[in-house]
Design an enzyme around this catalytic site. Structure first.
Site, PDB file in Angstrom:
ATOM      1  N   ASP A 159       0.855  -1.186   0.000  1.00  0.00           N
ATOM      2  CA  ASP A 159       0.000   0.000   0.000  1.00  0.00           C
ATOM      3  C   ASP A 159       0.890   1.234   0.000  1.00  0.00           C
ATOM      4  O   ASP A 159       2.026   1.177  -0.470  1.00  0.00           O
ATOM      5  CB  ASP A 159      -0.943  -0.064   1.223  1.00  0.00           C
ATOM      6  CG  ASP A 159      -2.259   0.656   0.993  1.00  0.00           C
ATOM      7  OD1 ASP A 159      -2.227   1.861   0.712  1.00  0.00           O
ATOM      8  OD2 ASP A 159      -3.323   0.025   1.117  1.00  0.00           O
ATOM      9  N   HIS A 231      -3.896   6.130   3.310  1.00  0.00           N
ATOM     10  CA  HIS A 231      -4.546   4.891   2.852  1.00  0.00           C
ATOM     11  C   HIS A 231      -3.878   3.650   3.454  1.00  0.00           C
ATOM     12  O   HIS A 231      -4.539   2.745   3.980  1.00  0.00           O
ATOM     13  CB  HIS A 231      -4.480   4.870   1.324  1.00  0.00           C
ATOM     14  CG  HIS A 231      -5.309   3.825   0.652  1.00  0.00           C
ATOM     15  ND1 HIS A 231      -4.853   2.548   0.421  1.00  0.00           N
ATOM     16  CD2 HIS A 231      -6.559   3.872   0.146  1.00  0.00           C
ATOM     17  CE1 HIS A 231      -5.790   1.865  -0.208  1.00  0.00           C
ATOM     18  NE2 HIS A 231      -6.844   2.644  -0.382  1.00  0.00           N
ATOM     19  N   SER A 569     -11.089  -1.147  -0.673  1.00  0.00           N
ATOM     20  CA  SER A 569      -9.803  -1.039   0.026  1.00  0.00           C
ATOM     21  C   SER A 569      -9.971  -1.281   1.521  1.00  0.00           C
ATOM     22  O   SER A 569      -9.046  -1.734   2.180  1.00  0.00           O
ATOM     23  CB  SER A 569      -9.219   0.361  -0.125  1.00  0.00           C
ATOM     24  OG  SER A 569      -8.616   0.527  -1.369  1.00  0.00           O
TER      25      SER A 569
END
Ligand SMILES: *[C@@H]1O[C@H](CO)[C@@H](O)[C@H](O)[C@H]1NC(C)=O
Ligand SMILES: *[C@@H]1O[C@H](CO)[C@@H](O)[C@H](O)[C@H]1NC(C)=O
Ligand SMILES: *[C@@H]1O[C@H](CO)[C@@H](O)[C@H](O)[C@H]1NC(C)=O
Ligand SMILES: *[C@@H]1O[C@H](CO)[C@@H](O)[C@H](O)[C@H]1NC(C)=O
Length: 792
Positions: A159, A231, A569
């Site tokens: 990520d 994220h 996600s």
């Protein structure tokens, strides 16, 4: 900048993420030399008397030889290669002229050569919603208690890196790092970045990004595993974050934040960086390098919320990297993508990964707009609210266009599009559009507005989203918006009020599939149902980066420890966290056994035992949720599993028509021969069954393994629902096991019923059903969805 962009496909407006997942075409800025990945399969173990380092050096030399032979210059080959994959994956990444790439593809031993393409990233109530927690307490029968909070598992994410200072990576509860851990904390350029006995490893892989962007990888922000967008911290903490009390997002959803395996070790592999070209952020060469490192480091579960368009597995870094991971016993969870609700949008289609869809929980954040004696509900996470009780003037944004701006820009409240003189002190009604929802509020705030009502456009339908707006604001449906706008038009001095949002739980129905969650069928191999399973992916609160705004807008100066995000996600790391629990409890189970346990215990019904709905409030199907919504408690004790070995996957590749030589190279450890008679694609021992063309009666083979705990058990098959117009029979109808580990085969036959009923419309001719093996005592229900397309 005008951002109304009327040409923008409206489907994108349903996306929730501040960072979207779409894969764009492989990047090449005109002046940048293209980069490619040359994939050579696996490695042939280690020759006797050769150390790991020597074997790795020899592999790298062989890569120089191979490219050197094509370029006619070994030194040029050395310069061109920026990754040499030598540990478990065999191959390299290099900057190459396209004709050189084409020439390499013809060399013996080369499985595939594909562009170093870019991918996008796909964003705690959820554990309570799944019954692991109750009223903030952890009951003794919780999956966390049963599986020791995932304490023996190491979970990695691929990520945007990690914010190591987040309390979610606090190592207070953790013992010493396991001796066999081989990872590192790659902080040589960021000494403040510290790992600990929770966050036991962190690496970054930026050479594929740099090659695609045509820049040397020297910027400090590139040379660290530190997450500067949020994220990666969110996904990693969702999978394996420590417990943090008093966590909340903008004051909402206050409670304990925790990952699915709260005592797992975690490691971050940073492969996503600020958009380089065409908004792509995570490059294939880096993804493959991260898989290789994570496998060698000794992780047990990988969560990868990145994705691109479906492509041939030989040219897909996530598919290739995850195949090597699964061969090494590592479970891989991937996001299904956020391109729903259209059919055929699901990505990450490899049968060896768990592909995760997203659905809601029973928590939301209602606020109301009041006008003309009407109270219309919406959603919001605003931090500031209107004072007093007096009504404010209401105005439509299209009636307050700034000089030099256009009506189109004003309609969606693009930055700078509103006339401050006409907006001051008023509540402005803005319409959904291509610009970010939080940015519309910023536009109104800058113009001096008191509040904003964000109205869906027609296609936006029923999905309204709770966003951390910068002023009193809420998001309402299209139908409610029409009523509000009609009222504003109908009177000379329209006025209204926005009431404060609150955190509400017990919302029904729940779960409901998220509109953005990508849908089946699998466009590459319709014999494999994708997605596999759904998990919470709407309004998920988890750790955030201290460098990133909760909206990803440059003007947003807010910084938060936890943020609320939506997307596949966010659902993907839920499954990774639950896989971590299964792995802790059953360390010897294969990745396919773990995946099977999660799938066959999932439920296709909601909290009220009604069919799980889609965002349009009609029943969803396995194309939305796969096997169903994950049920962690049951996943720990599935009774039977559909296991699949590396050989099963290689046979699958053979059946796909992959050149037998290239399949052999996947498995260098043991030369592999494709079976003389190719197995049928639909016979891969998968926990769901899809028959994409029922032209003639068809029989599908499966085998199930008794994983106990009882040695003995008699399981009986029931076709709990036949796909419409299709007769389904299971043979034999009963399976008797006498030992744990014993495997039994069975067949499922499909035939069109006579007289034929019309092929159902709407689902593209597909019909859906389910078969369940049960051990009578009601202890174990092993459920597989059936997906059948009748020949038209
Ligand atoms: C498979 O590919 C290799 C090289 O890519 C080639 O040499 C070989 O002839 C191919 N085999 C078949 C059966 O097509
Ligand atoms: C969250 O809950 C904790 C513990 O109950 C409390 O101390 C804290 O003030 C709460 N924070 C917010 C923002 O509600
Ligand atoms: C906008 O244009 C109108 C008419 O041309 C003019 O009267 C007004 O002063 C302008 N406003 C601003 C803020 O420039
Ligand atoms: C406003 O409310 C009145 C009374 O309820 C109603 O008759 C009228 O149609 C409403 N106006 C609009 C534009 O909906």
């Amino acid at each position: 900048m005008g951002t109304a962009a009327a040409a923008e496909p409206t489907r994108r407006l349903l996306l929730i993420l501040p960072v979207f997942l779409f894969l764009c075409s492989p990047p090449h800025a005109a002046s940048v030399m293209p980069s490619y990945i040359v994939y050579l399969g696996g490695h042939s173990g280690h020759a006797r008397g050769v150390s790991t380092e020597e074997a790795s050096m020899m592999a790298t030399e062989s890569h120089y030889d191979l490219l050197g032979s094509v370029l006619g210059d070994r030194e040029k080959a050395r310069d061109a290669i920026f990754y040499s994959y030598t540990k478990n994956i065999n191959g390299f990444a290099a900057t190459l002229e396209p004709h050189v790439a084409a020439a390499i593809a013809k060399q013996p031993g080369v499985v595939s050569v594909f562009p170093n393409g870019g991918r996008r990233m796909h964003t705690t109530r959820s554990w309570e919603f799944m019954g692991i927690e109750m009223g903030g307490q952890i009951p003794p029968w919780s999956a966390w208690e049963t599986a020791r909070y995932g304490e023996d598992t190491i979970i990695a994410n691929l990520d945007s890196g990690v914010w190591p200072e987040s309390l979610s990576f606090n190592d207070g509860e953790m013992g010493p790092i396991p001796d066999d851990w081989k990872g590192i904390c790659q902080n040589e350029h960021d000494p403040k970045f510290k790992c600990n006995s929770k966050l036991i490893g962190a690496r970054y892989f930026n050479k594929g990004y740099a090659a695609a962007a045509g820049v040397p990888p020297v910027a400090p922000s590139l040379n660290t595993p530190r997450d500067d967008v949020g994220h990666g911290s969110h996904t990693l903490s969702t999978a394996g974050g420590s417990a943090v009390n008093g966590a909340n997002a903008f004051g909402y959803g206050n409670g304990t934040a925790r990952g699915g395996s709260p005592r797992a070790r975690v490691a971050a592999y940073r492969v996503c960086f600020e958009p380089a070209v065409d908004d792509t952020e995570c490059f294939d060469a880096d993804i493959l390098a991260a898989f290789e490192a994570a496998i060698a480091d000794g992780v047990h579960v990988i969560t990868a919320s990145v994705g691109g368009d479906p492509q041939d597995f030989r040219d897909d870094a996530v598919a290739l990297g995850s195949l090597h991971a699964v061969k090494a016993g590592i479970t891989v969870a991937c996001s299904a993508s956020n391109s729903g609700p259209d059919p055929g949008t699901v990505t990450n289609l490899a049968p060896w990964v768990i592909t995760v869809a997203a659905s809601t929980t029973d928590r939301d954040f209602p606020a109301y707009v009041v006008f003309n004696r009407t109270r219309v509900p919406g959603q919001s996470l605003s931090q500031a609210w209107l004072r007093g009780k007096a009504f404010y003037p209401l105005v439509a944004s299209t009636d307050v266009v700034a000089n030099g701006s256009t009506a189109d820009d004003a309609q969606v409240c693009a930055l700078g599009s509103l006339d401050a003189a006409k907006v001051k002190g008023k509540i402005v009604v803005c319409i959904r559009g291509a610009n970010r929802r939080v940015e519309k509020g910023e536009t109104v705030r800058r113009a001096g507005g008191a509040g904003m009502v964000l109205v869906n456009d027609e296609v936006g339908g029923t999905t309204v989203i709770a966003d951390p707006h910068v002023l009193p604001a809420l998001h309402i449906t299209y139908a409610d918006g029409l009523q509000l706008l009609a009222y504003i038009k109908s009177t000379s001095a329209p006025s209204g009020f926005i009431s404060k949002a609150r955190t509400k739980t017990g919302t029904k129905p729940a779960p409901v599939m998220a509109a953005f969650s990508s849908q089946g069928p699998n466009v590459l191999q319709p014999e494999i149902l994708k997605p596999d399973v759904t998990a919470p992916g709407v309004d998920i609160i988890a750790a955030w980066s201290g460098m990133a705004a909760p909206s990803d807008r440059p003007w947003d100066q807010r910084r938060v420890a936890f943020s609320i995000q939506s997307g596949t996600s966010m659902s993907c790391p839920h499954i990774a966290g639950i896989a971590g629990l299964v792995k802790t409890l059953h360390p010897d189970w294969s990745p396919s056994a773990i995946k099977s346990a999660i799938m066959t215990t999932a439920t296709a019904t909601d909290m009220d035992r009604r069919p799980i709905l889609n965002p349009f409030r009609a029943p969803s199907t396995p194309f939305g949720y796969g096997a169903g919504h994950v049920f962690p408690q049951r996943a720990l004790d599935p009774g039977l599993v559909y296991d699949a070995s590396t050989e099963d996957y290689l046979d699958f590749l053979c059946a796909l028509g992959f050149n037998a030589t290239s399949v052999a190279t996947f498995n260098h450890e043991k030369p592999y021969q494709c079976p003389a008679v190719a197995v049928s694609l639909q016979d891969l021992n998968y926990p769901s069954i899809a028959v994409p063309d029922l032209a003639a009666p068809t029989t599908v083979r499966r085998r199930v393994k008794n994983v106990g705990p009882a040695q003995r058990g008699v399981y009986t098959a029931a076709v709990v629902r036949e796909p419409e117009g299709v007769r389904v029979t299971v043979d034999p109808p009963t399976l008797e096991f006498v030992a744990v580990g014993e495997e039994k085969e069975f067949r499922v036959s499909f035939a069109v019923k006579v007289p034929a009923v019309p092929v159902p419309e709407g689902a593209g001719g597909y019909a859906f059903g389910a078969v369940v093996w049960s051990d009578g005592a009601g202890n174990h229900l092993v459920r597989s969805p059936l997906v059948v397309k009748r020949h038209v």
